[in-house]
Enzyme design. Structure first.
Site, PDB file in Angstrom:
ATOM      1  N   ASP A 152     -14.494  -4.534   2.539  1.00  0.00           N
ATOM      2  CA  ASP A 152     -13.745  -4.253   3.754  1.00  0.00           C
ATOM      3  C   ASP A 152     -14.721  -3.761   4.819  1.00  0.00           C
ATOM      4  O   ASP A 152     -15.125  -4.500   5.708  1.00  0.00           O
ATOM      5  CB  ASP A 152     -12.649  -3.220   3.465  1.00  0.00           C
ATOM      6  CG  ASP A 152     -11.828  -2.858   4.694  1.00  0.00           C
ATOM      7  OD1 ASP A 152     -12.077  -3.426   5.770  1.00  0.00           O
ATOM      8  OD2 ASP A 152     -10.926  -2.008   4.584  1.00  0.00           O
TER       9      ASP A 152
ATOM     10  N   GLU B  95     -11.515  -1.935  -4.065  1.00  0.00           N
ATOM     11  CA  GLU B  95     -11.899  -2.158  -2.673  1.00  0.00           C
ATOM     12  C   GLU B  95     -12.796  -1.029  -2.189  1.00  0.00           C
ATOM     13  O   GLU B  95     -12.525   0.142  -2.444  1.00  0.00           O
ATOM     14  CB  GLU B  95     -10.651  -2.264  -1.796  1.00  0.00           C
ATOM     15  CG  GLU B  95     -10.955  -2.591  -0.347  1.00  0.00           C
ATOM     16  CD  GLU B  95      -9.696  -2.902   0.456  1.00  0.00           C
ATOM     17  OE1 GLU B  95      -9.805  -2.945   1.700  1.00  0.00           O
ATOM     18  OE2 GLU B  95      -8.623  -3.109  -0.145  1.00  0.00           O
TER      19      GLU B  95
ATOM     20  N   GLN C 246       0.834  -1.200   0.000  1.00  0.00           N
ATOM     21  CA  GLN C 246       0.000   0.000   0.000  1.00  0.00           C
ATOM     22  C   GLN C 246       0.868   1.249   0.000  1.00  0.00           C
ATOM     23  O   GLN C 246       1.893   1.320   0.667  1.00  0.00           O
ATOM     24  CB  GLN C 246      -0.970   0.005   1.175  1.00  0.00           C
ATOM     25  CG  GLN C 246      -0.335  -0.119   2.538  1.00  0.00           C
ATOM     26  CD  GLN C 246      -1.376  -0.138   3.646  1.00  0.00           C
ATOM     27  OE1 GLN C 246      -2.514   0.284   3.473  1.00  0.00           O
ATOM     28  NE2 GLN C 246      -0.976  -0.623   4.813  1.00  0.00           N
TER      29      GLN C 246
ATOM     30  N   HIS D 142      -2.802   0.128  -3.808  1.00  0.00           N
ATOM     31  CA  HIS D 142      -3.751   0.611  -2.802  1.00  0.00           C
ATOM     32  C   HIS D 142      -4.207   2.029  -3.145  1.00  0.00           C
ATOM     33  O   HIS D 142      -5.339   2.273  -3.462  1.00  0.00           O
ATOM     34  CB  HIS D 142      -3.156   0.543  -1.390  1.00  0.00           C
ATOM     35  CG  HIS D 142      -4.120   0.951  -0.301  1.00  0.00           C
ATOM     36  ND1 HIS D 142      -4.307   2.258   0.077  1.00  0.00           N
ATOM     37  CD2 HIS D 142      -4.935   0.216   0.488  1.00  0.00           C
ATOM     38  CE1 HIS D 142      -5.205   2.327   1.061  1.00  0.00           C
ATOM     39  NE2 HIS D 142      -5.602   1.090   1.323  1.00  0.00           N
TER      40      HIS D 142
ATOM     41  N   LYS E 171      -9.531  -8.390   7.724  1.00  0.00           N
ATOM     42  CA  LYS E 171      -8.714  -7.370   8.397  1.00  0.00           C
ATOM     43  C   LYS E 171      -8.456  -7.840   9.825  1.00  0.00           C
ATOM     44  O   LYS E 171      -9.302  -7.716  10.710  1.00  0.00           O
ATOM     45  CB  LYS E 171      -9.432  -6.018   8.374  1.00  0.00           C
ATOM     46  CG  LYS E 171      -8.539  -4.853   8.779  1.00  0.00           C
ATOM     47  CD  LYS E 171      -9.306  -3.540   8.759  1.00  0.00           C
ATOM     48  CE  LYS E 171      -9.534  -2.987   7.387  1.00  0.00           C
ATOM     49  NZ  LYS E 171      -8.401  -2.203   6.877  1.00  0.00           N
TER      50      LYS E 171
ATOM     51  N   SER F  37      -3.648  -3.624   8.993  1.00  0.00           N
ATOM     52  CA  SER F  37      -3.540  -2.170   9.021  1.00  0.00           C
ATOM     53  C   SER F  37      -2.090  -1.727   9.122  1.00  0.00           C
ATOM     54  O   SER F  37      -1.233  -2.440   9.669  1.00  0.00           O
ATOM     55  CB  SER F  37      -4.328  -1.620  10.215  1.00  0.00           C
ATOM     56  OG  SER F  37      -4.270  -0.205  10.247  1.00  0.00           O
ATOM     57  N   CYS F  38      -1.864  -0.516   8.612  1.00  0.00           N
ATOM     58  CA  CYS F  38      -0.549   0.113   8.733  1.00  0.00           C
ATOM     59  C   CYS F  38      -0.188   0.395  10.193  1.00  0.00           C
ATOM     60  O   CYS F  38       0.977   0.632  10.517  1.00  0.00           O
ATOM     61  CB  CYS F  38      -0.521   1.405   7.925  1.00  0.00           C
ATOM     62  SG  CYS F  38      -1.866   2.538   8.325  1.00  0.00           S
TER      63      CYS F  38
ATOM     64  N   GLN G  99     -11.535  -8.834   2.328  1.00  0.00           N
ATOM     65  CA  GLN G  99     -10.390  -8.502   3.187  1.00  0.00           C
ATOM     66  C   GLN G  99     -10.680  -9.006   4.594  1.00  0.00           C
ATOM     67  O   GLN G  99     -11.648  -8.589   5.230  1.00  0.00           O
ATOM     68  CB  GLN G  99     -10.070  -7.014   3.276  1.00  0.00           C
ATOM     69  CG  GLN G  99      -8.884  -6.845   4.210  1.00  0.00           C
ATOM     70  CD  GLN G  99      -8.366  -5.445   4.438  1.00  0.00           C
ATOM     71  OE1 GLN G  99      -7.450  -5.257   5.220  1.00  0.00           O
ATOM     72  NE2 GLN G  99      -8.921  -4.460   3.768  1.00  0.00           N
TER      73      GLN G  99
ATOM     74  N   ASP H  33      -7.999   0.984  -3.280  1.00  0.00           N
ATOM     75  CA  ASP H  33      -8.994   1.191  -2.226  1.00  0.00           C
ATOM     76  C   ASP H  33      -9.545   2.606  -2.373  1.00  0.00           C
ATOM     77  O   ASP H  33      -8.804   3.585  -2.252  1.00  0.00           O
ATOM     78  CB  ASP H  33      -8.352   1.009  -0.855  1.00  0.00           C
ATOM     79  CG  ASP H  33      -9.371   0.924   0.269  1.00  0.00           C
ATOM     80  OD1 ASP H  33     -10.527   1.341   0.064  1.00  0.00           O
ATOM     81  OD2 ASP H  33      -9.010   0.446   1.362  1.00  0.00           O
TER      82      ASP H  33
END
Length: 423
Positions: free
Chosen positions: A309, A275, A176, A198, A333, A362-363, A331, A240
């Site tokens: 998502d 997404e 991403q 992303h 997550k 997640s980042c 996804q 996304d």
């Protein structure tokens, strides 16, 4: 003499940092101004004191009776409190709950049986499910404990518990870009990432009037791949859009499908993932609308694929979306799913229904949770995995890619040794 299974002798906690920031999605979607890396304005999502806040984590270490200490990390996702997710991670509240409820359970659990241990430690409290951040971090630690007892990798524990064959194939990695789109796209192409970029299309400014700015970006990515990519490099294009097709084009399934088809036509020959094309506000409405969009795209023979998502967070959600064919790719997550055991179940549920399974996250996660995610994704042979944590591209690709390569090398060695012993 029967070997004694190590037990949990004590539990230690270690406050830490996530790898990016928590962002108030509602405020950003409303069009707040930015000042450098900050957003300026009043937060709209409960729990946020500013629109962008540093992410936090809480490590949980299980001190085993044989002296080993195994860890898991609790944290939440970048857009906490949005799309049906748990509220913002509050480290003091999570620590207090862990000490009062979770630690007493851990001191009585058999750590050699991962799924059984998760069922015991992560059981409902006073009729309510535990905070998902706790489920996520504690299940990581329990998986590590089971692997320690068995002297295996985390992936081998998952394979054993879910009766899966030892994997031989790598899982495609998806990177991403964050806001540094052009530079990070170049990095991804030069590193021949499997799925990219992303794009973080999370505002009207980035999406553009009628989506034109987004379409130009998609075409630029495809053009850049041809310009600087290695010969034969042909990644999946995954974007996304945070619901902006619905917000800008309209919330009708046919209008959304029309737009997605136009974007796919802009980049012929590429598999296109879109997404979160729209956010319909709840799991039920999202389910019905996404099923319509998927059906329309399939009936037209489009090369585009819809990825869900928002409002598809828990294992129950994943199963319902897969059964309804309300996405081409789901996804999973991980911090929103909770227990790592449920992530494994989620991938297998998607496979059972012929739906793609994307092990995401997640980042804001940590290196520890990212490595655990790799083991689950490889063990269950998911369709792709997010390069995480952080938004720097290089770090996530390195952490996830190297863990996967190490894991597959170990499994190859295990098979070779088994073959030698059987001859």
């Amino acid at each position: 003499m029967i070997a004694t299974v190590p037990t949990v002798k004590d539990v230690i906690l270690a406050p830490g940092n996530g790898s990016f920031f928590y962002d108030d999605q509602a405020a950003i979607r409303a069009g707040v101004a930015s000042d450098g890396f900050r957003y300026i304005g009043t937060p709209l999502t409960p729990g946020f004191t500013t629109i962008r806040m540093p992410s936090r984590s809480l490590g949980i270490g299980l001190v085993l009776s044989d002296g080993a200490i195994v860890w898991g990390d609790m944290m939440s996702v970048q857009y906490s409190g949005a799309g049906g997710r748990d509220s913002l991670f509050q480290i003091d509240a999570i620590e207090a709950f862990t000490r009062s409820v979770i630690i007493p359970r851990l001191l009585t659990v058999n750590v050699s049986r991962f799924v059984e241990a998760c069922g015991h430690v992560l059981a409902y409290h006073r009729g309510k499910r535990l905070p998902l951040a706790i489920e996520y971090g504690v299940s990581q630690a329990l998986l590590s404990a089971a692997a320690h007892v068995a002297r295996t990798t985390l992936a081998e524990v998952i394979c054993s518990e879910f009766c899966l064959p030892l994997p031989v194939r790598p899982v495609p990695i998806y990177a991403q870009s964050g806001d540094a789109r052009e530079i990070n796209v170049d990095k991804m192409i030069l590193k021949s990432v499997d799925v990219l970029p992303h794009g973080l299309i999370n505002s009207r400014e980035k999406f553009g009037p009628s989506g034109e700015r987004f379409r130009e970006f998609v075409k630029w990515v495809a053009k850049r791949i041809k310009e600087i990519g290695e010969p034969g490099y042909h990644p999946i294009l995954h974007f996304d859009v945070y619901g902006w097709i619905g917000l800008e084009i309209g919330m009708e399934a046919e209008k959304i499908a029309d737009f997605v088809c136009r974007v796919a036509d802009d980049v012929p020959g590429y598999r296109l993932h879109i997404e979160c094309p729209a956010d319909f506000g709840s799991t039920d409405t999202q389910l019905d609308a996404y099923a319509d969009i998927v059906s329309l795209l399939d009936s037209r023979g489009s090369n585009a694929r819809i990825v869900v998502d928002e409002h598809c967070n828990t294992l129950d959600d994943i199963r319902v979306f897969a059964e309804a064919r309300a996405a081409h790719l789901i996804q999973i997550k991980m911090p929103d799913v909770g227990s790592i055991a449920d992530t494994a179940r989620g991938v297998l549920a998607c496979k059972e229904e012929g739906i793609g399974a994307y092990v995401g996250g997640s980042c804001t996660e940590t290196d520890l949770s990212a490595r655990a995610a790799v083991n689950v994704a490889v063990a269950t042979q998911a369709d792709m995995i997010l390069a995480k944590p952080g938004m720097g591209v290089d770090e996530g690709i390195s952490i996830v890619g190297n863990e996967q390569n190490r894991l597959l090398s170990i499994l190859t060695y295990r098979r070779s040794q088994s073959f030698i012993q059987s001859v």
